[in-house]
Design a protein around this motif. Structure first.
Motif, mmCIF file in Angstrom:
data_model
loop_
_atom_site.group_PDB
_atom_site.id
_atom_site.type_symbol
_atom_site.label_atom_id
_atom_site.label_comp_id
_atom_site.label_asym_id
_atom_site.label_seq_id
_atom_site.Cartn_x
_atom_site.Cartn_y
_atom_site.Cartn_z
ATOM 1 N N SER A 144 0.983 -1.223 -0.112
ATOM 2 C CA SER A 144 0.058 -0.020 0.023
ATOM 3 C C SER A 144 0.594 1.383 0.224
ATOM 4 O O SER A 144 0.099 2.353 0.192
ATOM 5 C CB SER A 144 -1.009 0.091 1.437
ATOM 6 N N GLN A 145 2.119 1.049 -0.187
ATOM 7 C CA GLN A 145 3.102 2.332 -0.142
ATOM 8 C C GLN A 145 2.853 3.211 -1.407
ATOM 9 O O GLN A 145 2.776 2.699 -2.429
ATOM 10 C CB GLN A 145 4.520 1.904 0.165
ATOM 11 N N VAL A 146 2.935 4.558 -1.205
ATOM 12 C CA VAL A 146 3.135 5.524 -2.333
ATOM 13 C C VAL A 146 4.599 6.143 -2.368
ATOM 14 O O VAL A 146 4.984 6.606 -1.300
ATOM 15 C CB VAL A 146 2.010 6.544 -2.259
ATOM 16 N N THR A 147 5.168 5.839 -3.466
ATOM 17 C CA THR A 147 6.525 6.327 -3.620
ATOM 18 C C THR A 147 6.622 7.452 -4.691
ATOM 19 O O THR A 147 5.666 7.586 -5.614
ATOM 20 C CB THR A 147 7.537 5.377 -3.708
ATOM 21 N N LEU A 148 7.567 8.395 -4.480
ATOM 22 C CA LEU A 148 7.687 9.526 -5.480
ATOM 23 C C LEU A 148 9.477 9.423 -5.854
ATOM 24 O O LEU A 148 10.031 9.755 -4.815
ATOM 25 C CB LEU A 148 7.297 10.909 -5.159
ATOM 26 N N THR A 149 9.705 9.434 -7.071
ATOM 27 C CA THR A 149 11.130 9.371 -7.320
ATOM 28 C C THR A 149 11.117 10.461 -8.698
ATOM 29 O O THR A 149 10.506 10.324 -9.739
ATOM 30 C CB THR A 149 11.573 8.032 -8.049
ATOM 31 N N PRO A 150 12.297 11.365 -8.650
ATOM 32 C CA PRO A 150 12.930 11.550 -7.721
ATOM 33 C C PRO A 150 11.997 12.520 -6.492
ATOM 34 O O PRO A 150 11.273 13.168 -6.908
ATOM 35 C CB PRO A 150 13.893 12.460 -7.757
ATOM 36 N N GLU A 151 12.383 12.737 -5.317
ATOM 37 C CA GLU A 151 11.685 13.392 -4.557
ATOM 38 C C GLU A 151 12.207 14.963 -4.300
ATOM 39 O O GLU A 151 13.717 15.055 -4.804
ATOM 40 C CB GLU A 151 11.801 13.146 -2.995
ATOM 41 N N LEU A 152 11.750 16.023 -4.468
ATOM 42 C CA LEU A 152 11.996 17.253 -4.764
ATOM 43 C C LEU A 152 12.845 17.795 -3.437
ATOM 44 O O LEU A 152 12.222 17.752 -2.559
ATOM 45 C CB LEU A 152 10.945 18.207 -4.981
ATOM 46 N N ALA A 153 13.939 18.248 -3.454
ATOM 47 C CA ALA A 153 14.662 18.519 -2.579
ATOM 48 C C ALA A 153 14.325 19.632 -1.581
ATOM 49 O O ALA A 153 14.210 19.936 -0.388
ATOM 50 C CB ALA A 153 16.018 18.753 -2.784
ATOM 51 N N ALA A 154 13.576 20.762 -2.467
ATOM 52 C CA ALA A 154 12.880 22.053 -1.775
ATOM 53 C C ALA A 154 11.583 21.716 -1.365
ATOM 54 O O ALA A 154 11.019 22.604 -0.633
ATOM 55 C CB ALA A 154 12.964 23.122 -3.026
ATOM 56 N N VAL A 155 11.047 20.452 -1.493
ATOM 57 C CA VAL A 155 9.696 20.321 -1.134
ATOM 58 C C VAL A 155 9.379 19.285 -0.285
ATOM 59 O O VAL A 155 9.704 17.933 -0.921
ATOM 60 C CB VAL A 155 8.694 20.188 -2.400
ATOM 61 N N PRO A 156 9.014 19.394 0.895
ATOM 62 C CA PRO A 156 8.866 17.833 1.790
ATOM 63 C C PRO A 156 8.086 17.010 1.242
ATOM 64 O O PRO A 156 6.895 17.734 0.527
ATOM 65 C CB PRO A 156 8.248 18.585 3.053
ATOM 66 N N PHE A 157 8.203 15.596 1.465
ATOM 67 C CA PHE A 157 7.485 14.533 0.744
ATOM 68 C C PHE A 157 6.047 14.969 0.732
ATOM 69 O O PHE A 157 5.139 14.889 -0.262
ATOM 70 C CB PHE A 157 7.920 13.215 1.275
ATOM 71 N N GLU A 158 5.371 14.821 2.086
ATOM 72 C CA GLU A 158 4.051 15.166 2.141
ATOM 73 C C GLU A 158 3.444 16.561 1.587
ATOM 74 O O GLU A 158 2.273 16.565 1.493
ATOM 75 C CB GLU A 158 3.580 14.872 3.712
#
Length: 281
Positions: A50-64
């Motif tokens: 059930s995990q949601v992942t994002l690649t790549p994460e944006l360094a300037a924006v917290p994941f959530e």
């Protein structure tokens, strides 16, 4: 289907009038959203957990805080039951803080893609409402049409625009939308116009003068671009500026002469985006 790859198209504001301010602080506006055949690329692939992942994460924006993840979370909450996870891959081509809708387009694409992959079958009006809660520019990307917009940008009327090519340039600065809309010198009382008035050239971007004053990089970019086109102007609250051309070759010739501090791209106007086909009635 367990995988989708989609274009999250850019938009231009061919004009932007601020006609008032509501009691809740939001601004009433008129604009013409022009979709482009250029943007970020997003791919979605369902997982066994059930995990949601994002690649790549944006360094300037917290994941959530990323609008992509926020859009996914909205649909997870609505479902009311366990959903498969999803791996989301972002190929970022649009500049952040450019006024061309990168984050909003990403969020809209995520809502539409996951509504489809998760088989939620939420209708268009529900998706538009969810999008508006996440951001004022998101509904136009969900609807998928170049459109005349009013209200805070949520009242959309599909509008036919001439086919042309756009050169979009990014000055080396970041413009804060919140700063511009809260600035005391922003024009907030432009009289509303009709589509015919826009067609006759009776329009402008009400944010442009203020942004040019606060950000000389935008001012310099527009001064340079106006040497090649009388249509040059700023989109949204900036920082990107643009001009229209009759052919791709004409746009390419201007881009080839751009000063080194200006990055840019060339895109064709779109009347409707491919995303529209995935939105249930």
């Amino acid at each position: 289907m367990s995988r989708l790859q989609l274009l999250a198209p850019a938009k231009l504001n061919l004009f932007l009038h601020i006609t008032g301010q509501r009691a809740d602080g939001y601004h009433e506006l008129q604009t013409l959203f022009q979709l482009l055949d250029y943007g970020d690329q997003l791919s979605f692939e369902l997982r066994d957990d059930s995990q949601v992942t994002l690649t790549p994460e944006l360094a300037a924006v917290p994941f959530e805080d990323n609008l992509i993840i926020r859009a996914a979370r909205v649909l997870q909450r609505i479902a009311g039951h366990s959903l498969p996870g999803v791996d989301i891959t972002l190929s970022k081509r649009l500049p952040m803080g450019g006024g061309i809708g990168g984050g909003s387009s990403n969020a809209a694409t995520t809502l539409v893609a996951l509504n489809h992959l998760w088989q939620l079958n939420l209708p268009k009006q529900r998706l538009l409402s969810l999008g508006a809660q996440l951001g004022a520019d998101i509904p136009v990307f969900i609807a998928g049409d170049t459109a005349w917009a009013e209200g805070v940008g949520e009242r959309l009327t599909p509008t036919k625009t001439p086919d042309c090519w756009y050169l979009v340039l990014t000055p080396p600065c970041h413009v804060s939308t919140a700063e511009i809309f809260s600035h005391k010198d922003l024009t907030r009382d432009t009289r509303p116009i009709k589509v015919a008035a826009f067609s006759q050239g009776g329009s402008q971007n009400d944010c442009e003068a203020l942004v040019r004053k606060l950000h000389p990089e935008v001012d310099n970019a527009l001064i340079w671009l106006k040497n090649f086109s009388t249509s040059a102007r700023m989109t949204g609250t900036g920082a990107c500026v643009f001009a229209s051309f009759n052919s791709e070759r004409d746009a390419e010739q201007v881009l080839a002469q751009a000063p080194p501090q200006l990055s840019g791209f060339i895109a064709k106007s779109l009347q409707a985006s491919p995303l529209k086909a995935l939105v249930p009635d």
